[in-house]
Design a protein around this motif. Sequence first.
Motif, PDB file in Angstrom:
ATOM      1  N   GLY A  11       0.902  -1.146  -0.162  1.00  0.00           N
ATOM      2  CA  GLY A  11      -0.006  -0.014   0.052  1.00  0.00           C
ATOM      3  C   GLY A  11       0.788   1.284  -0.088  1.00  0.00           C
ATOM      4  O   GLY A  11       1.727   1.273   0.831  1.00  0.00           O
ATOM      5  N   ILE A  12       0.671   2.212  -0.998  1.00  0.00           N
ATOM      6  CA  ILE A  12       1.422   3.291  -1.149  1.00  0.00           C
ATOM      7  C   ILE A  12       0.517   4.693  -0.736  1.00  0.00           C
ATOM      8  O   ILE A  12      -0.637   4.464  -1.478  1.00  0.00           O
ATOM      9  N   GLU A  13       0.823   5.561  -0.005  1.00  0.00           N
ATOM     10  CA  GLU A  13       0.132   6.806   0.515  1.00  0.00           C
ATOM     11  C   GLU A  13       1.200   7.985   0.129  1.00  0.00           C
ATOM     12  O   GLU A  13       2.024   8.028   0.513  1.00  0.00           O
ATOM     13  N   LEU A  31      -7.133   0.950   2.005  1.00  0.00           N
ATOM     14  CA  LEU A  31      -7.224   1.508   0.754  1.00  0.00           C
ATOM     15  C   LEU A  31      -8.236   2.617   0.823  1.00  0.00           C
ATOM     16  O   LEU A  31      -8.223   3.758   0.530  1.00  0.00           O
ATOM     17  N   LEU A  32      -9.649   2.281   1.273  1.00  0.00           N
ATOM     18  CA  LEU A  32     -10.647   3.154   1.514  1.00  0.00           C
ATOM     19  C   LEU A  32     -10.544   3.967   2.599  1.00  0.00           C
ATOM     20  O   LEU A  32     -11.481   5.096   2.464  1.00  0.00           O
ATOM     21  N   ASN A  33      -9.963   3.849   3.379  1.00  0.00           N
ATOM     22  CA  ASN A  33      -9.564   4.816   4.765  1.00  0.00           C
ATOM     23  C   ASN A  33      -8.864   5.962   4.263  1.00  0.00           C
ATOM     24  O   ASN A  33      -7.743   6.064   4.828  1.00  0.00           O
ATOM     25  N   ILE A  34      -9.358   6.896   3.494  1.00  0.00           N
ATOM     26  CA  ILE A  34      -8.682   8.097   3.008  1.00  0.00           C
ATOM     27  C   ILE A  34      -9.093   9.467   3.220  1.00  0.00           C
ATOM     28  O   ILE A  34     -10.173   9.662   3.665  1.00  0.00           O
ATOM     29  N   THR A  60     -10.616  13.661  -2.631  1.00  0.00           N
ATOM     30  CA  THR A  60     -10.669  14.813  -3.356  1.00  0.00           C
ATOM     31  C   THR A  60     -11.292  16.080  -2.639  1.00  0.00           C
ATOM     32  O   THR A  60     -12.181  15.958  -1.517  1.00  0.00           O
ATOM     33  N   ALA A  61     -11.333  17.058  -3.340  1.00  0.00           N
ATOM     34  CA  ALA A  61     -12.033  18.337  -2.965  1.00  0.00           C
ATOM     35  C   ALA A  61     -13.475  17.997  -3.047  1.00  0.00           C
ATOM     36  O   ALA A  61     -13.844  17.166  -3.958  1.00  0.00           O
ATOM     37  N   PHE A  62     -14.164  18.652  -2.419  1.00  0.00           N
ATOM     38  CA  PHE A  62     -15.947  18.542  -2.559  1.00  0.00           C
ATOM     39  C   PHE A  62     -16.466  18.498  -4.034  1.00  0.00           C
ATOM     40  O   PHE A  62     -17.037  17.778  -4.462  1.00  0.00           O
ATOM     41  N   ASN A  63     -16.019  19.676  -4.599  1.00  0.00           N
ATOM     42  CA  ASN A  63     -16.550  19.693  -6.047  1.00  0.00           C
ATOM     43  C   ASN A  63     -15.654  19.178  -7.147  1.00  0.00           C
ATOM     44  O   ASN A  63     -15.913  19.484  -8.555  1.00  0.00           O
ATOM     45  N   SER A  64     -14.877  18.222  -6.728  1.00  0.00           N
ATOM     46  CA  SER A  64     -14.092  17.645  -7.989  1.00  0.00           C
ATOM     47  C   SER A  64     -14.884  16.631  -8.803  1.00  0.00           C
ATOM     48  O   SER A  64     -15.860  16.065  -8.334  1.00  0.00           O
ATOM     49  N   PRO A  65     -14.497  16.851 -10.287  1.00  0.00           N
ATOM     50  CA  PRO A  65     -15.091  15.863 -11.061  1.00  0.00           C
ATOM     51  C   PRO A  65     -14.798  14.385 -10.664  1.00  0.00           C
ATOM     52  O   PRO A  65     -15.603  13.588 -11.187  1.00  0.00           O
ATOM     53  N   SER A  76      -7.912  18.434  -8.448  1.00  0.00           N
ATOM     54  CA  SER A  76      -8.805  18.570  -7.240  1.00  0.00           C
ATOM     55  C   SER A  76      -8.366  17.377  -6.404  1.00  0.00           C
ATOM     56  O   SER A  76      -9.253  17.360  -5.385  1.00  0.00           O
ATOM     57  N   ILE A  77      -7.512  16.752  -6.632  1.00  0.00           N
ATOM     58  CA  ILE A  77      -7.212  15.663  -5.694  1.00  0.00           C
ATOM     59  C   ILE A  77      -6.171  16.350  -4.781  1.00  0.00           C
ATOM     60  O   ILE A  77      -5.286  17.014  -5.132  1.00  0.00           O
ATOM     61  N   GLU A  78      -6.330  15.772  -3.530  1.00  0.00           N
ATOM     62  CA  GLU A  78      -5.425  16.150  -2.391  1.00  0.00           C
ATOM     63  C   GLU A  78      -4.381  15.021  -2.075  1.00  0.00           C
ATOM     64  O   GLU A  78      -2.979  15.438  -1.998  1.00  0.00           O
ATOM     65  N   LYS A  79      -4.972  13.714  -2.120  1.00  0.00           N
ATOM     66  CA  LYS A  79      -3.780  12.664  -1.838  1.00  0.00           C
ATOM     67  C   LYS A  79      -4.493  11.579  -2.396  1.00  0.00           C
ATOM     68  O   LYS A  79      -5.735  11.444  -2.714  1.00  0.00           O
TER      69      LYS A  79
END
Length: 175
Positions: free
Chosen positions: A39-41, A172-175, A73-78, A52-55
């Motif tokens: 797993g890579i973060e 993976l899903l805990n972001i 992602t940011a709230f308004n991200s595509p 709009s991606i943060e990490k």
Amino acid sequence: MKMKDYIFYLNEKKETLVSPTRKVEVNIDEIMEFDNYYGIERKWITLDNHNSIEKIKRLVIPEKLIMLTTFKTAFNSPLKDYLIYIDFGKYSSKNNSIEFIDLELDIIIKRDLKFVIDDMDELILEYRRKNIQQSDFFNVLEYSTFLINHFEQLGVLNTLKQNLSDESIEWLLNI
């Protein structure tokens, strides 16, 4: 067109992406070890799109033909409706580095757990251009068909947990 190439330097905690338009190197913040995969973060870096991606988090799985990615992602991200992005490709490993050559085919799993097959046309085009070996082309088609059939029978998350592990999918899903 040359396909994307990812190289994960585990000892140096670096990820390098080489694409037709750029070469980017970024620091990895965290590496988790699972059963024979990682797993890579890392933080997102500003590119010409998807800003709009943060990490992101990735599961780098050398024994399979897939790399799984999820985004914060940011709230308004595509991309706000994306849950998991599955890239199909080919791995090689040496000297504690893992290379993943993206063979273009993707499955996008949405937050509502529906999925979309993306870039099948690019996979076929690169195969016809002889940028993908016949064995790799058929392996990707076979494995993607396997996953899609199981997604429809067992559900997306159950399939991923059975083929990887509960622990790695939860991470993976805990972001």
